[in-house]
Write a protein that holds these residues in place. Sequence first.
Motif, short mmCIF file in Angstrom:
data_model
loop_
_atom_site.label_atom_id
_atom_site.label_comp_id
_atom_site.label_asym_id
_atom_site.label_seq_id
_atom_site.Cartn_x
_atom_site.Cartn_y
_atom_site.Cartn_z
N ARG A 3 5.44 28.36 41.45
CA ARG A 3 6.37 29.46 41.76
C ARG A 3 6.01 30.70 40.94
O ARG A 3 5.75 30.59 39.75
N VAL A 4 5.95 31.83 41.61
CA VAL A 4 5.69 33.09 40.92
C VAL A 4 6.98 33.90 40.96
O VAL A 4 7.61 34.02 42.02
N VAL A 5 7.39 34.40 39.79
CA VAL A 5 8.64 35.17 39.70
C VAL A 5 8.30 36.65 39.56
O VAL A 5 7.41 37.02 38.78
N VAL A 6 8.98 37.48 40.34
CA VAL A 6 8.83 38.93 40.23
C VAL A 6 10.19 39.50 39.81
O VAL A 6 11.17 39.34 40.54
N ASP A 7 10.23 40.08 38.64
CA ASP A 7 11.46 40.72 38.17
C ASP A 7 11.35 42.23 38.39
O ASP A 7 10.39 42.85 37.94
N VAL A 8 12.32 42.77 39.09
CA VAL A 8 12.33 44.21 39.39
C VAL A 8 13.55 44.83 38.72
O VAL A 8 14.68 44.41 39.00
N MET A 9 13.32 45.79 37.82
CA MET A 9 14.44 46.43 37.11
C MET A 9 14.36 47.94 37.29
O MET A 9 13.26 48.51 37.41
N PRO A 10 15.51 48.64 37.29
CA PRO A 10 15.47 50.11 37.34
C PRO A 10 14.77 50.65 36.09
O PRO A 10 14.91 50.08 35.00
N LYS A 11 14.02 51.72 36.24
CA LYS A 11 13.36 52.32 35.08
C LYS A 11 14.42 52.79 34.08
O LYS A 11 15.52 53.20 34.50
N LYS A 41 16.60 43.01 40.43
CA LYS A 41 16.40 41.95 41.41
C LYS A 41 15.40 40.94 40.84
O LYS A 41 14.53 41.29 40.04
N ARG A 42 15.56 39.69 41.30
CA ARG A 42 14.62 38.64 40.90
C ARG A 42 14.14 37.95 42.17
O ARG A 42 14.93 37.55 43.01
N GLN B 39 15.58 35.58 46.95
CA GLN B 39 15.91 36.81 46.21
C GLN B 39 17.24 36.63 45.51
O GLN B 39 18.20 36.14 46.10
N GLY B 40 17.28 37.02 44.23
CA GLY B 40 18.53 36.93 43.47
C GLY B 40 18.70 38.15 42.62
O GLY B 40 18.07 39.19 42.84
N LYS B 41 19.57 38.04 41.62
CA LYS B 41 19.86 39.18 40.75
C LYS B 41 19.43 38.86 39.33
O LYS B 41 19.42 37.69 38.91
N ARG B 42 19.06 39.92 38.60
CA ARG B 42 18.68 39.76 37.19
C ARG B 42 19.50 40.77 36.39
O ARG B 42 19.54 41.96 36.72
#
Lengths: 87, 87
Positions: A3-11, A41-42, B39-42
């Motif tokens: 599983r590859v996790v991509v964490d997306v956060m606001p700058k 988002k994750r 897709q989830g939340k972080r």
Amino acid sequence: MPRVVVDVMPKPEILDPQGKAVLGALPRLGFDGVTDVRQGKRFELVVEGEADGTVSEAVLADVTRMAETLLSNPVIENFAVRVEQDA
Amino acid sequence: MPRVVVDVMPKPEILDPQGKAVLGALPRLGFDGVTDVRQGKRFELVVEGEADGTVSEAVLADVTRMAETLLSNPVIENFAVRVEQDA
């Protein structure tokens, strides 16, 4: 399958209204001691792995391009890609 | 100030339309090799730490209760709490 996790956060410099809403709600629920909240988002992607269960550099490069083009908006968001071994 | 991360993901048995939408878009963008996307939340919470920069058990317990009551919907979501040292 790895599983590859991509964490997306606001700058950091971008206003995060969702995070501010959560931060504002915490005292009303009796929680203190939290000085900032940011919400992002994750994504968990199940990818085809190598025979030994690892993820090849090519697949990681692919996921990074997915993150740049589809999973995040590079103008306002940062992202991080990492392989997550099954717990 | 130490940072505590709360990852909130839909439970495996729950339909994840956002994840399915991303999964469906990948081939159209020329990506293959991904067999599932969720897709989830972080959430990143900046909390008051101990003098040595660590997070006390009491603060972690508080964040867990925040996750249960505010940050996730325990009926359809799972969450995980962890301390993230600044990179």
